[in-house]
Scaffold this active site. Sequence first.
Site, PDB file in Angstrom:
ATOM      1  N   GLU A 185     -37.280  63.855 -52.218  1.00 60.33           N
ATOM      2  CA  GLU A 185     -37.023  63.013 -53.394  1.00 60.33           C
ATOM      3  C   GLU A 185     -36.987  61.517 -53.078  1.00 60.33           C
ATOM      4  O   GLU A 185     -37.379  60.699 -53.902  1.00 60.33           O
ATOM      5  CB  GLU A 185     -35.780  63.445 -54.161  1.00 60.33           C
TER       6      GLU A 185
ATOM      7  N   SER B 178     -27.301  61.963 -61.429  1.00 62.20           N
ATOM      8  CA  SER B 178     -26.050  62.722 -61.586  1.00 62.20           C
ATOM      9  C   SER B 178     -25.037  62.152 -60.598  1.00 62.20           C
ATOM     10  O   SER B 178     -23.917  61.796 -60.944  1.00 62.20           O
ATOM     11  CB  SER B 178     -26.272  64.202 -61.272  1.00 62.20           C
TER      12      SER B 178
ATOM     13  N   SER C  67     -27.295  57.778 -54.837  1.00 62.69           N
ATOM     14  CA  SER C  67     -27.774  57.612 -53.459  1.00 62.69           C
ATOM     15  C   SER C  67     -28.174  56.164 -53.254  1.00 62.69           C
ATOM     16  O   SER C  67     -28.798  55.564 -54.136  1.00 62.69           O
ATOM     17  CB  SER C  67     -28.999  58.491 -53.202  1.00 62.69           C
TER      18      SER C  67
ATOM     19  N   ARG D 274     -31.136  56.292 -45.741  1.00 64.21           N
ATOM     20  CA  ARG D 274     -30.115  56.506 -46.780  1.00 64.21           C
ATOM     21  C   ARG D 274     -28.817  55.958 -46.213  1.00 64.21           C
ATOM     22  O   ARG D 274     -28.305  56.459 -45.208  1.00 64.21           O
ATOM     23  CB  ARG D 274     -29.985  57.989 -47.111  1.00 64.21           C
TER      24      ARG D 274
HETATM   25  N1  LIG Z   1     -30.571  62.403 -72.537  1.00 64.19           N
HETATM   26  C1  LIG Z   1     -29.731  62.460 -71.478  1.00 64.19           C
HETATM   27  N2  LIG Z   1     -29.063  63.598 -71.192  1.00 64.19           N
HETATM   28  C2  LIG Z   1     -28.219  63.665 -70.156  1.00 64.19           C
HETATM   29  N3  LIG Z   1     -27.947  62.626 -69.355  1.00 64.19           N
HETATM   30  C3  LIG Z   1     -28.586  61.467 -69.566  1.00 64.19           C
HETATM   31  C4  LIG Z   1     -29.502  61.334 -70.648  1.00 64.19           C
HETATM   32  N4  LIG Z   1     -29.998  60.076 -70.628  1.00 64.19           N
HETATM   33  C5  LIG Z   1     -29.409  59.442 -69.619  1.00 64.19           C
HETATM   34  N5  LIG Z   1     -28.538  60.265 -68.954  1.00 64.19           N
HETATM   35  C6  LIG Z   1     -27.752  59.856 -67.799  1.00 64.19           C
HETATM   36  O1  LIG Z   1     -28.596  60.004 -66.680  1.00 64.19           O
HETATM   37  C7  LIG Z   1     -27.977  60.789 -65.668  1.00 64.19           C
HETATM   38  C8  LIG Z   1     -29.039  61.588 -64.951  1.00 64.19           C
HETATM   39  O2  LIG Z   1     -29.921  60.678 -64.362  1.00 64.19           O
HETATM   40  P1  LIG Z   1     -31.208  61.136 -63.559  1.00 64.19           P
HETATM   41  O3  LIG Z   1     -31.735  59.914 -62.883  1.00 64.19           O
HETATM   42  O4  LIG Z   1     -32.134  61.862 -64.444  1.00 64.19           O
HETATM   43  O5  LIG Z   1     -30.542  62.072 -62.477  1.00 64.19           O
HETATM   44  P2  LIG Z   1     -30.782  63.589 -62.006  1.00 64.19           P
HETATM   45  O6  LIG Z   1     -32.046  63.494 -61.181  1.00 64.19           O
HETATM   46  O7  LIG Z   1     -29.583  63.896 -61.175  1.00 64.19           O
HETATM   47  O8  LIG Z   1     -30.920  64.462 -63.183  1.00 64.19           O
HETATM   48  C9  LIG Z   1     -26.946  61.626 -66.406  1.00 64.19           C
HETATM   49  O9  LIG Z   1     -25.889  62.002 -65.560  1.00 64.19           O
HETATM   50  C10 LIG Z   1     -26.502  60.676 -67.502  1.00 64.19           C
HETATM   51  O10 LIG Z   1     -25.518  59.797 -67.042  1.00 64.19           O
HETATM   52  C1  LIG Z   2     -27.414  65.104 -53.872  1.00 72.63           C
HETATM   53  C2  LIG Z   2     -28.173  64.003 -54.601  1.00 72.63           C
HETATM   54  C3  LIG Z   2     -29.157  63.346 -53.627  1.00 72.63           C
HETATM   55  C4  LIG Z   2     -28.983  64.662 -55.735  1.00 72.63           C
HETATM   56  O1  LIG Z   2     -29.675  63.663 -56.503  1.00 72.63           O
HETATM   57  P1  LIG Z   2     -29.475  63.518 -58.118  1.00 72.63           P
HETATM   58  O2  LIG Z   2     -29.954  64.816 -58.733  1.00 72.63           O
HETATM   59  O3  LIG Z   2     -28.027  63.276 -58.386  1.00 72.63           O
HETATM   60  O4  LIG Z   2     -30.327  62.343 -58.510  1.00 72.63           O
HETATM   61  C5  LIG Z   2     -27.205  62.931 -55.202  1.00 72.63           C
HETATM   62  O5  LIG Z   2     -26.460  63.509 -56.220  1.00 72.63           O
HETATM   63  C6  LIG Z   2     -26.275  62.262 -54.205  1.00 72.63           C
HETATM   64  O6  LIG Z   2     -26.702  61.541 -53.364  1.00 72.63           O
HETATM   65  N1  LIG Z   2     -24.960  62.483 -54.350  1.00 72.63           N
HETATM   66  C7  LIG Z   2     -23.923  61.810 -53.611  1.00 72.63           C
HETATM   67  C8  LIG Z   2     -23.535  62.603 -52.391  1.00 72.63           C
HETATM   68  C9  LIG Z   2     -22.659  61.735 -51.475  1.00 72.63           C
HETATM   69  O7  LIG Z   2     -23.223  60.985 -50.659  1.00 72.63           O
HETATM   70  O8  LIG Z   2     -21.461  61.776 -51.629  1.00 72.63           O
END
Ligand SMILES: Nc1ncnc2c1ncn2[C@@H]1O[C@H](COP(=O)(O)OP(=O)(O)O)[C@@H](O)[C@H]1O
Ligand SMILES: CC(C)(COP(=O)(O)O)[C@@H](O)C(=O)NCCC(=O)O
Length: 400
Positions: free
Chosen positions: A165, A216, A219, A231
């Site tokens: 990623e 979520s 990083s 990282r």
């Molecule tokens: N439509 C949506 N639904 C849920 N979360 C959203 C939405 N739009 C923005 N977000 C925000 O974006 C975050 C997820 O970001 P994203 O970069 O897609 O991460 P991930 O790869 O972990 O899914 C959610 O935790 C929330 O804060």
């Molecule tokens: C595990 C992840 C790389 C996953 O990526 P995400 O789906 O959140 O975009 C990210 O959530 C992360 O880096 N979490 C923090 C872990 C830590 O260093 O405490």
Amino acid sequence: MAPCASNQNSKRHVSGEKETERSVCQWSRKRRSHRRPMPWFGMDIGGTLCKLVYFEPKDITRDELDSEIEILRNIRKYLTKHSAYGKTGHRDMHLQLDNVPLRGRRGTLHFIRFPTCEMGNFLALAKSKGMATLVTTVSATGGGAYKFENDFRKEVNLKLAKFDEFDSLISGIQYIDTHNPNECYYWANPTEMEKCSKSSYDFSNPYPFLLVNIGSGVSILAVYGPNNYKRVTGTSIGGGTFLGLCCLLTGCNTFEEAIELAAGGDNTNVDKLVRDIYGGDYERFGLPGDLVASSFSAVCSFGQMNSREKRSKVSREDLARATLVTITNNIGSIARMCALQEHIDRVVFIGNFLRVNPISMKMLAYAMDYWSNGTMKALFLEHEGYFGAVGCLLRFNGHD
Ligand SMILES: Nc1ncnc2c1ncn2[C@@H]1O[C@H](COP(=O)(O)OP(=O)(O)O)[C@@H](O)[C@H]1O
Ligand SMILES: CC(C)(COP(=O)(O)O)[C@@H](O)C(=O)NCCC(=O)O
């Protein structure tokens, strides 16, 4: 935050694979379109949202069109004619990039997202559109590329070509910034709210920069070159935390609702400020009176006669705003310390937490500027959450 960056985290990453060492431009030059059958997708399956990038070729010849199988044509039509798919899929039409080159072809990039928890429905929809009858491979990244790999194979006969990623994020940024002149921007005059406005930034010489991906979780990467990054650290207090806490505290159900509530709220009804403790600024250490000294603590000063009364006056909007401010300040503070440690002065914030969220962007811009005496700059990118999906789409050579 991670208790301690592991060896793997703190080691500067230089990709060992020959192919990934080449620049994105070389990638596009070397790849021949015929080596990879259409359709071309890149998927970033994250902890909250699945991001799907679809390349629609616009240079299709008459012969190609005539020989194109119907399923492929229908998939193209379905994806490009709609902006909503089922109940939860959306195409971000404002982000669409036209006339871009990809692997020797020219076309349009479409940006689609849906909640990762809807993967079952997505696979069912893909099957109903005939994807299972096409023998094809989809480039995928994010944790879900591993988690859902078997489901893709079983449900839709699709192989996933998996890519890291962070490798994908960095090549995606490089590609999009090259092909979209207005991709990068900053918030001018971040310390004066009335004057604070979005301005274009020339990011054609990007290195080094600190990359803060607020998904979520969060990083943080120090990026020194196209294939040279590490990282630095991460924190579990990210976009997912904001949404989760906000839903719990206010009863809201969506990110959009949470942001809307926050826009109408006042965190000072919930937070304890420096002036609530000092009666004004804490001058010796440069802490202004209106700085949040302690998040959420104005409503729980046990022993204070009025804390119950204060709590009853707090609105859902105030709670949403205080949650947004708490999470954003925490990320800004960690990002600033990482930038200091790495001697990097440009901090690029990406990830869907920043979607429709100018409050957090302005706060991050303010924090970087104010606490660095103007030496650090917060930068933002228009395709905030889509770089991973674009990066893995670019990286696939058609042989995996
Ligand atoms: N439509 C949506 N639904 C849920 N979360 C959203 C939405 N739009 C923005 N977000 C925000 O974006 C975050 C997820 O970001 P994203 O970069 O897609 O991460 P991930 O790869 O972990 O899914 C959610 O935790 C929330 O804060
Ligand atoms: C595990 C992840 C790389 C996953 O990526 P995400 O789906 O959140 O975009 C990210 O959530 C992360 O880096 N979490 C923090 C872990 C830590 O260093 O405490």
